[in-house]
Design a protein around this motif. Structure first.
Motif, PDB file in Angstrom:
ATOM      1  N   GLY A   1     -20.902  36.666  -6.568  1.00 23.57           N
ATOM      2  CA  GLY A   1     -21.100  35.574  -7.505  1.00 23.57           C
ATOM      3  C   GLY A   1     -20.430  34.284  -7.086  1.00 23.57           C
ATOM      4  N   GLU A   2     -19.996  34.181  -5.834  1.00 24.27           N
ATOM      5  CA  GLU A   2     -19.359  32.966  -5.335  1.00 24.27           C
ATOM      6  C   GLU A   2     -20.428  32.117  -4.644  1.00 24.27           C
ATOM      7  OE1 GLU A   2     -15.593  33.646  -3.278  1.00 24.27           O
ATOM      8  OE2 GLU A   2     -15.546  35.662  -4.134  1.00 24.27           O
ATOM      9  N   PHE A   3     -21.282  31.515  -5.476  1.00 25.00           N
ATOM     10  CA  PHE A   3     -22.490  30.883  -4.957  1.00 25.00           C
ATOM     11  C   PHE A   3     -22.197  29.633  -4.139  1.00 25.00           C
ATOM     12  CE2 PHE A   3     -23.870  33.196  -8.795  1.00 25.00           C
ATOM     13  CZ  PHE A   3     -24.781  34.045  -8.204  1.00 25.00           C
ATOM     14  N   ASP A   4     -21.202  28.848  -4.540  1.00 26.06           N
ATOM     15  CA  ASP A   4     -20.918  27.633  -3.793  1.00 26.06           C
ATOM     16  C   ASP A   4     -20.384  27.956  -2.400  1.00 26.06           C
ATOM     17  OD1 ASP A   4     -21.769  26.011  -5.866  1.00 26.06           O
ATOM     18  OD2 ASP A   4     -19.801  26.008  -6.827  1.00 26.06           O
ATOM     19  N   ARG A   5     -19.532  28.971  -2.274  1.00 26.52           N
ATOM     20  CA  ARG A   5     -19.052  29.392  -0.960  1.00 26.52           C
ATOM     21  C   ARG A   5     -20.203  29.977  -0.142  1.00 26.52           C
ATOM     22  NH1 ARG A   5     -13.378  32.511  -1.237  1.00 26.52           N
ATOM     23  NH2 ARG A   5     -13.296  31.739   0.913  1.00 26.52           N
TER      24      ARG A   5
ATOM     25  N   ARG B   1     -31.009  31.947  -3.138  1.00 22.14           N
ATOM     26  CA  ARG B   1     -30.206  32.648  -4.142  1.00 22.14           C
ATOM     27  C   ARG B   1     -28.893  31.930  -4.388  1.00 22.14           C
ATOM     28  NH1 ARG B   1     -29.629  34.201  -7.309  1.00 22.14           N
ATOM     29  NH2 ARG B   1     -28.287  36.019  -7.270  1.00 22.14           N
ATOM     30  N   ALA B   2     -28.294  31.397  -3.319  1.00 24.96           N
ATOM     31  CA  ALA B   2     -27.034  30.675  -3.482  1.00 24.96           C
ATOM     32  C   ALA B   2     -27.237  29.411  -4.318  1.00 24.96           C
ATOM     33  CB  ALA B   2     -26.454  30.323  -2.115  1.00 24.96           C
ATOM     34  N   TYR B   3     -28.363  28.736  -4.125  1.00 18.23           N
ATOM     35  CA  TYR B   3     -28.632  27.519  -4.887  1.00 18.23           C
ATOM     36  C   TYR B   3     -28.960  27.814  -6.354  1.00 18.23           C
ATOM     37  CZ  TYR B   3     -28.482  24.081  -1.129  1.00 18.23           C
ATOM     38  OH  TYR B   3     -28.066  23.244  -0.135  1.00 18.23           O
ATOM     39  N   GLN B   4     -29.201  29.052  -6.703  1.00 19.05           N
ATOM     40  CA  GLN B   4     -29.484  29.386  -8.099  1.00 19.05           C
ATOM     41  C   GLN B   4     -28.236  29.434  -8.970  1.00 19.05           C
ATOM     42  OE1 GLN B   4     -32.320  32.873  -7.213  1.00 19.05           O
ATOM     43  NE2 GLN B   4     -33.084  32.110  -9.154  1.00 19.05           N
ATOM     44  N   GLY B   5     -27.053  29.500  -8.368  1.00 16.59           N
ATOM     45  CA  GLY B   5     -25.841  29.628  -9.166  1.00 16.59           C
ATOM     46  C   GLY B   5     -24.750  28.703  -8.697  1.00 16.59           C
ATOM     47  N   GLY B   6     -23.618  28.737  -9.405  1.00 19.80           N
ATOM     48  CA  GLY B   6     -22.461  27.928  -9.043  1.00 19.80           C
ATOM     49  C   GLY B   6     -22.525  26.528  -9.630  1.00 19.80           C
ATOM     50  N   LYS B   7     -21.414  25.812  -9.468  1.00 18.09           N
ATOM     51  CA  LYS B   7     -21.348  24.445  -9.997  1.00 18.09           C
ATOM     52  C   LYS B   7     -22.289  23.506  -9.259  1.00 18.09           C
ATOM     53  CE  LYS B   7     -16.575  24.815 -11.652  1.00 18.09           C
ATOM     54  NZ  LYS B   7     -15.194  24.275 -11.588  1.00 18.09           N
ATOM     55  N   LEU B   8     -22.611  23.838  -8.024  1.00 20.06           N
ATOM     56  CA  LEU B   8     -23.500  23.007  -7.226  1.00 20.06           C
ATOM     57  C   LEU B   8     -24.923  23.546  -7.235  1.00 20.06           C
ATOM     58  CD1 LEU B   8     -21.130  22.427  -4.170  1.00 20.06           C
ATOM     59  CD2 LEU B   8     -21.424  20.978  -6.185  1.00 20.06           C
TER      60      LEU B   8
ATOM     61  N   ASP C   1     -28.760  24.022  -7.601  1.00 17.67           N
ATOM     62  CA  ASP C   1     -29.884  23.104  -7.444  1.00 17.67           C
ATOM     63  C   ASP C   1     -31.154  23.946  -7.494  1.00 17.67           C
ATOM     64  OD1 ASP C   1     -31.894  21.362  -6.640  1.00 17.67           O
ATOM     65  OD2 ASP C   1     -30.640  20.337  -5.157  1.00 17.67           O
ATOM     66  N   LEU C   2     -31.720  24.068  -8.686  1.00 22.50           N
ATOM     67  CA  LEU C   2     -32.877  24.937  -8.867  1.00 22.50           C
ATOM     68  C   LEU C   2     -34.107  24.406  -8.143  1.00 22.50           C
ATOM     69  CD1 LEU C   2     -32.342  25.891 -12.606  1.00 22.50           C
ATOM     70  CD2 LEU C   2     -31.917  27.304 -10.594  1.00 22.50           C
ATOM     71  N   ASP C   3     -34.224  23.091  -8.037  1.00 24.47           N
ATOM     72  CA  ASP C   3     -35.352  22.532  -7.275  1.00 24.47           C
ATOM     73  C   ASP C   3     -35.283  22.984  -5.814  1.00 24.47           C
ATOM     74  OD1 ASP C   3     -36.315  21.233  -9.499  1.00 24.47           O
ATOM     75  OD2 ASP C   3     -35.301  19.347  -9.056  1.00 24.47           O
ATOM     76  N   GLN C   4     -34.080  22.933  -5.251  1.00 28.46           N
ATOM     77  CA  GLN C   4     -33.913  23.361  -3.860  1.00 28.46           C
ATOM     78  C   GLN C   4     -34.168  24.859  -3.718  1.00 28.46           C
ATOM     79  OE1 GLN C   4     -33.559  21.516  -1.269  1.00 28.46           O
ATOM     80  NE2 GLN C   4     -33.185  23.098   0.264  1.00 28.46           N
ATOM     81  N   ALA C   5     -33.684  25.643  -4.699  1.00 26.97           N
ATOM     82  CA  ALA C   5     -33.915  27.083  -4.656  1.00 26.97           C
ATOM     83  C   ALA C   5     -35.412  27.389  -4.667  1.00 26.97           C
ATOM     84  CB  ALA C   5     -33.221  27.762  -5.838  1.00 26.97           C
ATOM     85  N   ILE C   6     -36.143  26.726  -5.544  1.00 22.95           N
ATOM     86  CA  ILE C   6     -37.583  26.953  -5.642  1.00 22.95           C
ATOM     87  C   ILE C   6     -38.276  26.563  -4.343  1.00 22.95           C
ATOM     88  CG2 ILE C   6     -39.680  26.111  -6.790  1.00 22.95           C
ATOM     89  CD1 ILE C   6     -37.927  25.969  -9.386  1.00 22.95           C
ATOM     90  N   ALA C   7     -37.861  25.435  -3.751  1.00 21.35           N
ATOM     91  CA  ALA C   7     -38.463  25.003  -2.483  1.00 21.35           C
ATOM     92  C   ALA C   7     -38.211  26.028  -1.378  1.00 21.35           C
ATOM     93  CB  ALA C   7     -37.894  23.641  -2.090  1.00 21.35           C
ATOM     94  N   LEU C   8     -37.006  26.581  -1.321  1.00 18.79           N
ATOM     95  CA  LEU C   8     -36.692  27.574  -0.297  1.00 18.79           C
ATOM     96  C   LEU C   8     -37.493  28.854  -0.505  1.00 18.79           C
ATOM     97  CD1 LEU C   8     -32.852  26.990  -0.123  1.00 18.79           C
ATOM     98  CD2 LEU C   8     -34.418  26.765   1.807  1.00 18.79           C
TER      99      LEU C   8
ATOM    100  N   LEU D   1     -37.281  33.503 -11.666  1.00 25.09           N
ATOM    101  CA  LEU D   1     -36.044  33.292 -12.406  1.00 25.09           C
ATOM    102  C   LEU D   1     -35.561  31.852 -12.261  1.00 25.09           C
ATOM    103  CD1 LEU D   1     -34.081  36.590 -11.709  1.00 25.09           C
ATOM    104  CD2 LEU D   1     -35.532  35.994 -13.639  1.00 25.09           C
ATOM    105  N   ALA D   2     -35.793  31.244 -11.103  1.00 22.38           N
ATOM    106  CA  ALA D   2     -35.435  29.842 -10.934  1.00 22.38           C
ATOM    107  C   ALA D   2     -36.275  28.961 -11.865  1.00 22.38           C
ATOM    108  CB  ALA D   2     -35.619  29.419  -9.480  1.00 22.38           C
ATOM    109  N   PHE D   3     -37.575  29.261 -11.972  1.00 21.15           N
ATOM    110  CA  PHE D   3     -38.409  28.540 -12.938  1.00 21.15           C
ATOM    111  C   PHE D   3     -37.894  28.752 -14.356  1.00 21.15           C
ATOM    112  CE2 PHE D   3     -42.122  28.884  -9.799  1.00 21.15           C
ATOM    113  CZ  PHE D   3     -42.076  27.545  -9.464  1.00 21.15           C
ATOM    114  N   LEU D   4     -37.535  29.992 -14.663  1.00 25.51           N
ATOM    115  CA  LEU D   4     -37.066  30.316 -16.005  1.00 25.51           C
ATOM    116  C   LEU D   4     -35.791  29.540 -16.333  1.00 25.51           C
ATOM    117  CD1 LEU D   4     -37.568  32.170 -18.467  1.00 25.51           C
ATOM    118  CD2 LEU D   4     -36.185  33.891 -17.336  1.00 25.51           C
ATOM    119  N   ASP D   5     -34.871  29.472 -15.381  1.00 20.40           N
ATOM    120  CA  ASP D   5     -33.625  28.740 -15.595  1.00 20.40           C
ATOM    121  C   ASP D   5     -33.854  27.233 -15.661  1.00 20.40           C
ATOM    122  OD1 ASP D   5     -31.754  30.755 -15.856  1.00 20.40           O
ATOM    123  OD2 ASP D   5     -31.440  30.968 -13.707  1.00 20.40           O
TER     124      ASP D   5
END
Length: 637
Positions: free
Chosen positions: A282-286, A314-321, A323-330, A350-354
């Motif tokens: 769950g350490e998405f930013d790292r 998956r990393a872009y889906q969580g954390g303080k940073l 970016d769901l748009d980037q996650a969806i693009a990836l 799930l990225a769309f849902l969030d």
């Protein structure tokens, strides 16, 4: 004589059984079965797999004998099958033909008395020699994770070089992963060697369960490349909101190919492993930091690059940073390479849902239905599909969620997430007996997985909805248990913050709501709720940044209502009236008649007072407007 691949394909077509179903019932991976059908694997490793296959395909004795012979096995049943050894683990000479295959006792002796040998050859520079030393009397040592440890298990890679020299793929990967772990200063992470080859996903998952590993790395190689597969047996399941929980959120069994002649790609595999480890923790930013570093020298193999992009998404889906748009693009780029990846369709859904923009729920539904077309019995897909229906909550959606999850239970009765989400659907539907059904499902989920935070989260919601004597205390206790089990789950804090507001423990309520927002800064619901709550506390200046952040995510009616409330408390009447009018336009467009009757009279009254220069909110009114959990089974809009 027909080939094994031709026979298997024709018998499957006659029976009508699909690849995924037959593979599951035999106990092999779907990829292995596809290799059988395509002739990539001319001879399966285990005779008993073919015997089981013949039973499932309802073959006659003659057909069964023909299938076994075509696969290179004797049709007699009196001699148990013995797995072929592979050169990555056993350095003795390859057997020249099937007649020379040893009995199980002889094979045991070969493995017990094998000697350490050094490999030589052009590829030695890349992967090194596979040097193996085994005690004569000691059995294999199986690693086990200690409490709080992230264990990475690496199995010997299966050698398909046709009897050529083996290479220490496992040792090279282990060295690189250890180096990256040290460089990252990652405490509580360790690599360990698994003593046996792993041939498919179910075996990798079993090794992970037996060892308590976070990641299991296994695979195969030939003279051209290495296929490394990363399996995460302990997938993280984080709740989506206060009712939709236990969503599949982690990759499983995505392979990456490493060209033996490119040493940079071994380091890439190490970075990929470290990034995956951070995702699982769950350490998405790292995880983003490590995976972006891996992208600086991307692997040449398209499948490997897709695997990297999946994890980065998956990393872009969580954390303080986040970016769901980037996650969806990836994820979209991954699907261009792997159009049948069920995991990727689930993750993009799930990225769309969030993200929650206009049309995103429909996009999520499209992705999940595609995933079901690929694998109709994939339980996480069914759970996620129900989650989207619960979130959309249109006509018949909750019934669809209940029906879909009930079907999922018939396929896999011991999957806790189906019970948790069906309980969520019952709580949302609120029909006769649904509350009791929700409590029953949550108790079943906790029997299957006693430390499941999602079940405690939803049971707390059920207590709030029931509202009997002592239920608020029970709800807070369950939410606190969810916080303990999943301290990085924002919804556990959010729901507990709402529950504290019921008993007017305002300090704890605000503290929990702020903590939820710290964990997910761009969450629309969290920002809008904190905007309203701070305004109701008479702190509109503090509320306004949260109001504007919510509007940046979604400029629709409810967020305008919250900011209008904050403007009104600040005395900025014109801006408050403009926001309230925008909210009323949204209310009028609602297909539910209850929306206008619920919100219309109060907002019109506020607008009239503001236009007369009056303050609509005295201290008692503000206290009554403080946010509390909605326990009704249906939203007015």
């Amino acid at each position: 004589m027909q080939t094994f691949a031709d026979l298997l394909t024709s018998y499957m077509a006659r029976t009508g059984i699909g690849d995924a179903e037959l593979a599951r019932r035999i106990g092999i991976s779907r990829l292995t079965l596809i290799r059988w059908k395509q002739g990539v694997t001319e001879r399966p490793r285990y005779r008993e797999d073919l015997v089981r296959c013949a039973e499932l395909l309802r073959l006659t004795p003659d057909e069964r004998a023909e299938l076994l012979i075509a696969a290179g096995f004797s049709p007699e049943k009196d001699e148990p099958a013995v797995a072929e050894s592979s050169e990555s683990d056993d350095q003795t000479a390859a057997l020249p033909d099937e007649s020379a295959r040893p009995s199980s006792a002889a094979l045991y002796q070969r493995r017990a008395f094998r000697l350490a040998v050094a490999a030589v050859g052009a590829l030695l520079v890349v992967l090194g020699a596979d040097v193996i030393a085994v005690g004569l009397l000691s059995g294999p040592s199986y690693p086990v994770a200690v409490e709080g440890e992230s264990l990475i298990v690496i199995a010997p890679f299966v050698n398909y070089t046709g009897g050529q020299q083996g290479y220490n793929v496992r040792g090279r990967l282990k060295d690189e992963i250890d180096r990256e772990i040290r460089a990252a200063g990652l405490a509580g992470a360790r690599t360990a060697e698994w003593p046996e080859e792993i041939h498919d996903g179910p075996a990798a998952e079993k090794a992970g369960r037996d060892s308590g590993a976070t990641i299991v790395i296994w695979g195969e190689y030939d003279s051209g490349r290495v296929i490394a597969t990363f399996t995460a047996p302990r997938m993280l399941s984080e709740p989506y909101d206060e009712q939709v929980v236990d969503l599949a959120s982690s990759p499983s069994d995505l392979p990456t190919a490493i060209n033996l002649r490119l040493t940079e790609e071994v380091r890439y595999a190490a970075l990929l492993t470290l990034g995956q480890l951070y995702v699982e923790r769950g350490e998405f930013d790292r995880a983003k930091t490590v995976l972006v570093l891996a992208m600086a020298q991307p692997p040449s193999d398209p499948e490997a690059l897709a695997s990297l992009k999946f994890r980065l998404g998956r990393a872009y889906q969580g954390g303080k940073l986040a970016d769901l748009d980037q996650a969806i693009a990836l994820f979209t780029e991954v699907l261009a390479v792997q159009p049948h990846s069920v995991d990727t369709y689930n993750s993009r859904a799930l990225a769309f849902l969030d993200r929650g923009r206009s049309g995103d729920l429909d996009r999520a539904l499209d992705d999940l239905n595609r995933a079901l077309d690929i694998d109709s019995k994939h339980i996480p897909t069914r759970v996620n599909l129900a989650a989207v229906y619960i979130e959309r909550n249109g006509a018949g959606d909750l019934d669809r969620a209940v029906a879909g999850l009930t079907e999922a239970m018939a396929i896999e009765p011991d999957y806790p997430g189906t019970y948790v989400n069906r309980a969520a659907a019952y709580l949302g539907r609120g029909g006769s007996g649904d509350l009791d059904r929700a409590f029953y499902d949550l108790e079943e989920a906790l029997k299957l997985e006693p430390d499941q935070s999602a079940a405690y989260l939803n049971r707390g919601n059920a207590y709030l909805q029931r509202g009997s004597g002592g239920d608020i205390d029970r709800a807070i206790k369950d939410f606190s248990r969810a916080v303990t089990l999943a301290p990085d789950s924002p919804y556990a804090y959010f729901n507990r913050g709402l529950a504290y507001s019921v008993i007017e423990d305002w300090d704890r309520s605000l503290a929990d709501l702020r903590r939820a927002l710290e964990l997910r800064p761009h969450e629309l619901k969290f920002n809008s709720t904190l905007c309203w709550q701070l305004a109701a506390f008479g702190q509109p200046e503090q509320a306004l940044p949260y109001c504007n952040r919510a509007l940046a995510e979604d400029p629709s009616g409810p967020t305008r209502d919250s900011r209008g409330f904050a403007y009104a408390v600040m005395g900025r009447a014109d801006e408050a009236v403009a926001d309230f009018r925008a909210f009323l336009s949204w209310v009028d467009a609602s297909p539910k008649e209850t929306c206008a009757t619920y919100y219309g009279p109060s907002r019109l009254a506020w607008i009239e007072k503001l236009q007369r220069g009056e303050n609509p909110f005295d201290a008692l009114t503000l206290r009554d407007l403080r946010v509390r959990p909605r326990v009704s089974s249906d939203s007015p809009c």
